[in-house]
Design an enzyme around this catalytic site. Structure first.
Site: not given
Ligand SMILES: NC(=O)c1ccc[n+]([C@@H]2O[C@H](COP(=O)([O-])OP(=O)(O)OC[C@H]3O[C@@H](n4cnc5c(N)ncnc54)[C@H](O)[C@@H]3O)[C@@H](O)[C@H]2O)c1
Length: 266
Positions: A38, A75, A102, A171, A175, A206
């Site tokens: 992460d 990153d 992910n 976005y 995807k 989330t």
């Protein structure tokens, strides 16, 4: 109890939070060594340590050997960072044969219908979601080609499949790009022992979607478009992720697995 991932070493990006953390935790519970990757290195370290101690506690309770978590700061939008993370793991003898690409962002309040998207919002979203997935998959493939293959899984989105992302041009474009990248990569390396698949979660509560989940009207509107009648939780996608990480899925590649409460069938 037979654990399903005891022979696996997995790297999960975005593992400090939300869906990525749930995936990484599930892999540890199934006996894998899991790299929590992460950009928030401190949160990744905390998540990896918690998973390791939970696995040790349940292993001593039922006699099964649990997995463990390790953390790396990475990153995904920065190739030097991705390369350095894979190299540092390799030097420590941690060679992933499962990689879950992910990590991602959705810039609520900035991303919009295409006529209203600034170039800055476009570039930030593409830089993390699409370029970051490219860099993760690129270096995962290089490592797997040198180490006997593996399974790569990307986190896609309903917005990349249908018109769900009309208010999020940047976005949803990233995807859709990820879904295509997965198919192209799966075909390119199908004879090299590398399988590549996409998992499409539905609306999942989330921190990413706090702008929706924190607003009763928006939450009700999106939940009304879920045939199973409730928002998803990160745990809802861990079963398919464990399947794709394991050899149970050895005949699956280039596929999109939707686990979305039926949303994309509407
Ligand atoms: N939540 C949903 O409704 C939903 C639905 C479909 C798909 N997804 C996808 O699932 C994935 C995970 O989302 P989430 O809901 O768990 O979000 P989240 O915000 O809870 O977690 C995202 C994680 O990614 C990390 N991250 C962000 N940018 C990064 C970078 N440049 N490098 C490394 N790490 C980075 C963050 O630090 C965070 O830990 C994303 O790809 C998202 O697009 C989410």
């Amino acid at each position: 109890m037979t654990l399903r991932l005891t022979t696996k070493t997995a790297l999960v990006t975005g593992a400090a939070s939300g869906i990525g953390r749930a995936i990484a935790d599930a892999f540890v519970r199934e006996g894998a060594t899991v790299v929590y990757a992460d950009r928030d290195g401190a949160a990744a370290l905390e998540a990896a340590a918690a998973a390791t101690s939970d696995a040790a506690a349940s292993a001593s309770a039922d006699g099964a050997s649990g997995g463990r978590g390790v953390a790396v700061t990475m990153d995904i939008s920065d190739e030097a960072s991705v390369e350095a993370a894979f190299a540092a793991l390799d030097a420590d003898g941690v060679v992933p044969n499962v990689v879950v690409a992910n990590a991602g962002v959705q810039l609520f309040g900035h991303d919009a219908k295409i006529a209203d998207v600034s170039l800055e919002t476009w570039n930030r979203t593409v830089g993390i979601n699409l370029t970051g997935t490219f860099l993760t998959v690129k270096h995962a493939v290089r490592s797997m080609l040198a180490n006997g293959g593996g399974s790569i899984i990307a986190t896609g989105s309903p917005t990349g499949l249908n018109g769900e992302g009309s208010e999020f041009a940047a976005y949803s474009s990233t995807k859709g790009g990820i879904h295509s990248m997965v198919r192209a990569t799966a075909m390119a390396y199908s004879r090299d022992g590398i399988r590549v698949n996409t998992v499409v979660p539905g609306y999942t509560e989330t921190p990413l979607v706090s702008a929706i989940s924190g607003d009763a009207e928006s939450r009700a509107a999106i939940t009304s478009r879920v045939p199973l009648g409730r928002p998803g939780t990160p745990a809802d996608v861990t079963g398919i992720m464990v399947y794709l990480a394991s050899d149970e899925s050895s005949y699956a590649t280039g596929a999109i697995f939707t686990v979305d409460g039926g949303m994309t069938s509407l």
